[in-house]
Design an enzyme around this catalytic site. Sequence first.
Site, mmCIF file in Angstrom:
data_model
loop_
_atom_site.group_PDB
_atom_site.id
_atom_site.type_symbol
_atom_site.label_atom_id
_atom_site.label_comp_id
_atom_site.label_asym_id
_atom_site.label_seq_id
_atom_site.Cartn_x
_atom_site.Cartn_y
_atom_site.Cartn_z
ATOM 1 N N PRO A 1 36.969 22.726 37.963
ATOM 2 C CG PRO A 1 36.327 24.476 35.782
ATOM 3 C CD PRO A 1 37.558 24.187 36.945
ATOM 4 C CG ASN A 2 32.808 20.203 34.241
ATOM 5 O OD1 ASN A 2 31.760 20.739 34.972
ATOM 6 N ND2 ASN A 2 33.121 21.257 33.620
ATOM 7 N NE ARG B 1 34.205 16.374 32.802
ATOM 8 C CZ ARG B 1 35.221 17.172 32.809
ATOM 9 N NH1 ARG B 1 36.685 17.089 33.990
ATOM 10 N NH2 ARG B 1 35.511 18.182 31.432
ATOM 11 C CE1 TYR C 1 39.674 14.499 31.046
ATOM 12 C CE2 TYR C 1 36.964 14.334 30.742
ATOM 13 C CZ TYR C 1 38.049 15.103 30.456
ATOM 14 O OH TYR C 1 38.044 16.458 30.229
ATOM 15 C CG ASN D 1 43.164 19.183 36.072
ATOM 16 O OD1 ASN D 1 43.166 19.809 35.243
ATOM 17 N ND2 ASN D 1 43.177 17.985 35.864
ATOM 18 C CB ALA E 1 36.899 24.186 30.794
ATOM 19 C CG HIS F 1 42.039 24.332 27.804
ATOM 20 N ND1 HIS F 1 43.058 24.389 27.467
ATOM 21 C CD2 HIS F 1 40.679 23.791 28.139
ATOM 22 C CE1 HIS F 1 43.095 22.329 27.953
ATOM 23 N NE2 HIS F 1 41.660 22.614 28.210
ATOM 24 C CG ASP G 1 47.005 38.466 34.789
ATOM 25 O OD1 ASP G 1 47.591 37.565 33.242
ATOM 26 O OD2 ASP G 1 46.323 39.632 34.093
ATOM 27 C CD GLU H 1 49.370 23.586 31.662
ATOM 28 O OE1 GLU H 1 50.012 23.711 31.934
ATOM 29 O OE2 GLU H 1 48.096 23.301 31.176
ATOM 30 C CG HIS I 1 45.752 19.278 31.908
ATOM 31 N ND1 HIS I 1 44.434 19.958 31.846
ATOM 32 C CD2 HIS I 1 46.661 19.992 31.339
ATOM 33 C CE1 HIS I 1 45.154 21.097 32.549
ATOM 34 N NE2 HIS I 1 46.271 20.972 31.609
ATOM 35 C CG LEU I 2 43.084 13.907 35.577
ATOM 36 C CD1 LEU I 2 41.917 14.044 35.700
ATOM 37 C CD2 LEU I 2 43.438 12.503 36.168
ATOM 38 C CB SER I 3 42.816 13.700 28.944
ATOM 39 O OG SER I 3 42.523 15.441 28.927
ATOM 40 N NE ARG J 1 40.115 15.300 25.147
ATOM 41 C CZ ARG J 1 39.436 16.390 26.000
ATOM 42 N NH1 ARG J 1 40.016 15.921 27.451
ATOM 43 N NH2 ARG J 1 38.344 15.700 27.085
ATOM 44 N NE ARG K 1 39.180 19.063 25.323
ATOM 45 C CZ ARG K 1 38.034 19.114 26.106
ATOM 46 N NH1 ARG K 1 38.261 19.660 27.185
ATOM 47 N NH2 ARG K 1 36.713 19.033 25.891
#
Length: 152
Positions: free
Chosen positions: A15-16, A23, A28, A79, A82, A85, A92, A103, A105-107, A112, A116
């Site tokens: 999402p997002n 954003r 990001y 990725n 949200a 978390h 599952d 996995e 993540h950009l950040s 943070r 997170r």
Amino acid sequence: MNDTASQTFLVLNGPNLNLLGTREPETYGSVTLSEIEASSTAHAAQTGYALDFRQTNIEGTLVDWIQEGATSAKGIILNAAAYTHTSVAIHDAIAAINVPVVEVHLSNVFAREEYRHHSYVSDVAAGVICGFGPHGYILAIDALVGMLRDQS
Ligand code: DQA
């Protein structure tokens, strides 16, 4: 596993992430998801792999795609944004398949907010890459290529 699976990585974005570019650029950056797709696809091609690159804002769609990846791809780059978390369902789904999941993540999520710092993905992932911006997708491709090479 079919012929396509032997040469494809599934890249799933949650999402997002469709809003990348505008954003929260201080977190990001200004690179769009389309630009990440283009650079990742070009890099993957150099390693002999094709990418199936997708984005959704819907948790259940990510679950469906992870299940699909079990037979359509040699590895998954995820990725989950949200949902990382919050989602036991994504945890599952990954636990249910035998394809390696990286996995991304950009950040740097550990630098943070505390909420997170926990991931429902990490303990079922082959590995985690975070904090390197769009370059994380390139690192994830190389990680999968290396893993698969070691296994063969
Ligand atoms: C993110 C980090 C998540 O905490 C956040 O919810 C995102 C993006 C990242 O790529 O840095 O949406 O996954």
